[in-house]
Design an enzyme around this catalytic site. Structure first.
Site, PDB file in Angstrom:
ATOM      1  N   LEU A 172     -28.309  25.867  -0.612  1.00 51.65           N
ATOM      2  CA  LEU A 172     -28.766  27.166  -0.100  1.00 51.65           C
ATOM      3  C   LEU A 172     -29.594  27.036   1.171  1.00 51.65           C
ATOM      4  CD1 LEU A 172     -29.320  29.115  -3.401  1.00 51.65           C
ATOM      5  CD2 LEU A 172     -27.820  29.774  -1.510  1.00 51.65           C
TER       6      LEU A 172
ATOM      7  N   ALA B  79     -35.909  22.376  -6.430  1.00 49.92           N
ATOM      8  CA  ALA B  79     -34.750  22.206  -7.314  1.00 49.92           C
ATOM      9  C   ALA B  79     -33.484  22.051  -6.481  1.00 49.92           C
ATOM     10  CB  ALA B  79     -34.623  23.371  -8.291  1.00 49.92           C
ATOM     11  N   PHE B  80     -32.430  21.654  -7.151  1.00 50.92           N
ATOM     12  CA  PHE B  80     -31.226  21.207  -6.442  1.00 50.92           C
ATOM     13  C   PHE B  80     -30.496  22.317  -5.690  1.00 50.92           C
ATOM     14  CE2 PHE B  80     -27.599  22.597  -8.938  1.00 50.92           C
ATOM     15  CZ  PHE B  80     -26.498  22.203  -8.189  1.00 50.92           C
ATOM     16  N   LYS B  81     -30.702  23.575  -6.077  1.00 56.97           N
ATOM     17  CA  LYS B  81     -30.036  24.666  -5.366  1.00 56.97           C
ATOM     18  C   LYS B  81     -30.364  24.657  -3.866  1.00 56.97           C
ATOM     19  CE  LYS B  81     -28.625  26.873  -9.279  1.00 56.97           C
ATOM     20  NZ  LYS B  81     -28.977  25.781 -10.230  1.00 56.97           N
ATOM     21  N   ASP B  82     -31.532  24.125  -3.507  1.00 52.47           N
ATOM     22  CA  ASP B  82     -31.897  24.049  -2.090  1.00 52.47           C
ATOM     23  C   ASP B  82     -30.894  23.227  -1.278  1.00 52.47           C
ATOM     24  OD1 ASP B  82     -34.278  25.503  -2.363  1.00 52.47           O
ATOM     25  OD2 ASP B  82     -35.444  23.700  -2.809  1.00 52.47           O
TER      26      ASP B  82
END
Ligand SMILES: *Cc1c(COP(=O)(O)O)cnc(C)c1O
Length: 502
Positions: A116, A110-113
């Site tokens: 993060l 998912a895009f949080k990677d």
């Protein structure tokens, strides 16, 4: 480049200090004091670069207190090919008359990677630059996705440790397994006997606990958070707007200098705000289209200038957008008012105390000049998943499907024919039950791994190995505690580390 608070009472500080602090002392968010320019010549050169080099070029403009080597090292560690399963990191994929910017090729799908994976490396360097002895302890309460992405990002990053709390019965089976099997010598994962609210309130209390802070400080640790208000989460996201634009030029979808619109599925307003930064830096973006689910506070705000959180939170099939207070909107308000910090502070006070605020017509018009807002129901998103699969053989997750619906509505109502990029924020396999149901697969009574396999068989798309693999990985974290025991859980774990190894 220096950073000041949106509420006017903190800064200017360096990027390293802003990232280390997360939130400013006055409760505001750090914003840059200028807009670095990226003109057509640099854009042209960026077109020839790979993602890592594009990232370094953009990030160096904001982290001016870091050397170019430091920026390159952080970027190389973050976007390396053990971490991202696509050589272009964030590829643009065409399907029918749409282009999708896929932000889900990282370790948690998912895009949080995108942010993060980079933030921990920047934070670790920031400690050195600010000559801070000791390390940073990150505390996270998670409803599933952010916790896992933060764990992956901080795993074994020097001078950092991370403790994640999740609601014992409030996350999906795959999400739970992803967290309890997490590797790394510096990670701690604990279930909280309660719901997400309990976990979140518990973490908030830990942040306000001065005794805890003092005890940790004696051992060389300071507390910090990795949530999306940290400047270090925003700056990596500016990169993929530039990268997508370069890719659109290279594939001939647009001529260099011509505008592109982006449609962004939005919750906390972090992803789409990075697009606003890109536009202000000179990237030819026409409109930024803000897509919401039934929690459509932002649609109302963009259309009317009135922000009103006084409504019930709805649980939807796009859970990462189930948010009523979009924290990063505060940064946009600061910029569209020309940096009117007292005014921003007043709106934020009204939001806290009364649950709503209204901006004057001139401010609403400034927002509407750049943004367009729309929303889609779960039923509309489900139909879109099926339709796009049948027509174009492209599989969307429910968050991306919300953006697709809003993109269609925008094109239909505006007549705007500017080429459009839909930001795709999660792998369809991350939300396999909803996607399988949209395609008409019967999933009732089946376990999550069976649904994953069924979706893969039906579509011929391979399920990401990192999702399927957690079924057979050893458990590493079996702690459970009550909300009033979270402090002891942190102290017991930190007690093992009496001093910091620099
Ligand atoms: C976090 C998230 C979003 C929303 O991003 P914001 O920056 O909060 O607007 C959208 N889709 C997915 C899959 C997410 O995880």
């Amino acid at each position: 480049m220096r950073y000041v608070s949106t509420r006017g009472q903190a800064g200017p500080v360096t990027a390293a200090a802003a990232i280390m602090q997360g939130l400013a002392e006055d409760g505001g968010l750090f914003v840059p004091t200028g807009w670095p320019r990226v003109g057509p010549a640099l854009l042209h050169v960026m077109g020839q670069m790979n993602y890592q080099a594009r990232a370094a070029a953009i990030i160096a403009l904001y982290l001016t207190d870091f050397s170019l080597d430091e920026v390159h090292d952080c970027v190389a560690a973050a976007y390396d090919d053990d971490k991202f399963d696509h050589p272009h990191v964030a590829p643009v994929v065409a399907a029918g008359d749409c282009h999708f910017l896929e932000l889900w090729h990282g370790p948690t799908c998912a895009f949080k990677d995108m942010a993060l994976q980079l933030l921990p490396h920047i934070l670790s360097r920031a400690l050195q630059k600010e000559h801070v002895a000791g390390g940073v302890l990150i505390l996270v309460a998670t409803s599933g996705d952010t916790g896992k992405a933060a764990l992956e990002g901080f795993e074994d990053v020097p001078r950092t440790r991370i403790a994640v709390f999740y609601p014992q019965h409030g996350v999906s089976e795959i999400q739970r397994l992803q967290m309890v099997t997490q590797d790394g010598e510096n990670v701690c994962v604990t279930a909280v006997d309660g719901n997400f609210d309990d976990a979140q309130r518990g973490v908030k209390e830990l942040f306000q606990d001065r005794d805890l802070a003092a005890m940790l400080a004696r051992r060389g640790w300071r507390l910090s958070s990795a949530n999306s208000i940290n400047w270090g989460r925003l700056v990596p996201q500016v990169v993929y707007y530039f990268s997508a634009y370069c890719d659109m030029v290279q594939r001939g979808a647009v001529a260099l200098g011509e505008p592109v619109n982006f449609v962004v599925p939005t919750g906390n307003f972090g992803d789409i705000l990075a697009g606003y930064y890109a536009k202000r830096m000179g990237l030819p973006i026409g409109r930024l289209i803000c897509a919401s689910n039934a929690n459509n506070v932002l649609t109302d705000f963009i259309r009317t200038g009135r922000y009103d959180r006084r409504r019930d939170l709805q649980r939807t099939t796009s859970p990462s957008m189930d948010i009523l207070v979009s924290s990063n909107l505060e940064r946009l308000l600061y910029h569209v008012t020309g940096g009117d910090a007292p005014q921003v502070a007043q709106w934020m006070r009204q939001l806290r105390e009364e649950g709503c605020y209204q901006v004057p017509p001139a401010v609403a018009a400034a927002v509407q000049q750049v943004f367009w807002g729309g929303w889609a129901s779960d039923a509309a998103a489900r139909d879109a998943i099926r339709l796009v699969w049948q027509r174009h053989g492209y599989l969307m997750d429910p968050h991306t499907a919300v953006a697709y619906c809003v993109a269609e509505e925008y094109r239909h109502t505006s007549g705007d024919r500017t080429p459009l990029v839909i930001v795709s924020t999660a792998s369809p396999f991350k939300f396999n039950r909803t996607v399988a149901a949209a395609l008409g697969l019967a999933t009732a009574g089946q376990g999550e791994f069976d649904v994953l396999a069924a979706l893969s068989r039906c579509t011929g798309w391979a399920a990401p190995p990192q999702l399927a693999a957690v079924r057979d990985m050893p458990y590493r974290h079996d702690g459970v505690c009550r909300r009033d025991e979270m402090r002891d859980a942190v102290l017991a774990w930190m007690g093992e580390y009496t001093k910091i190894e620099n």
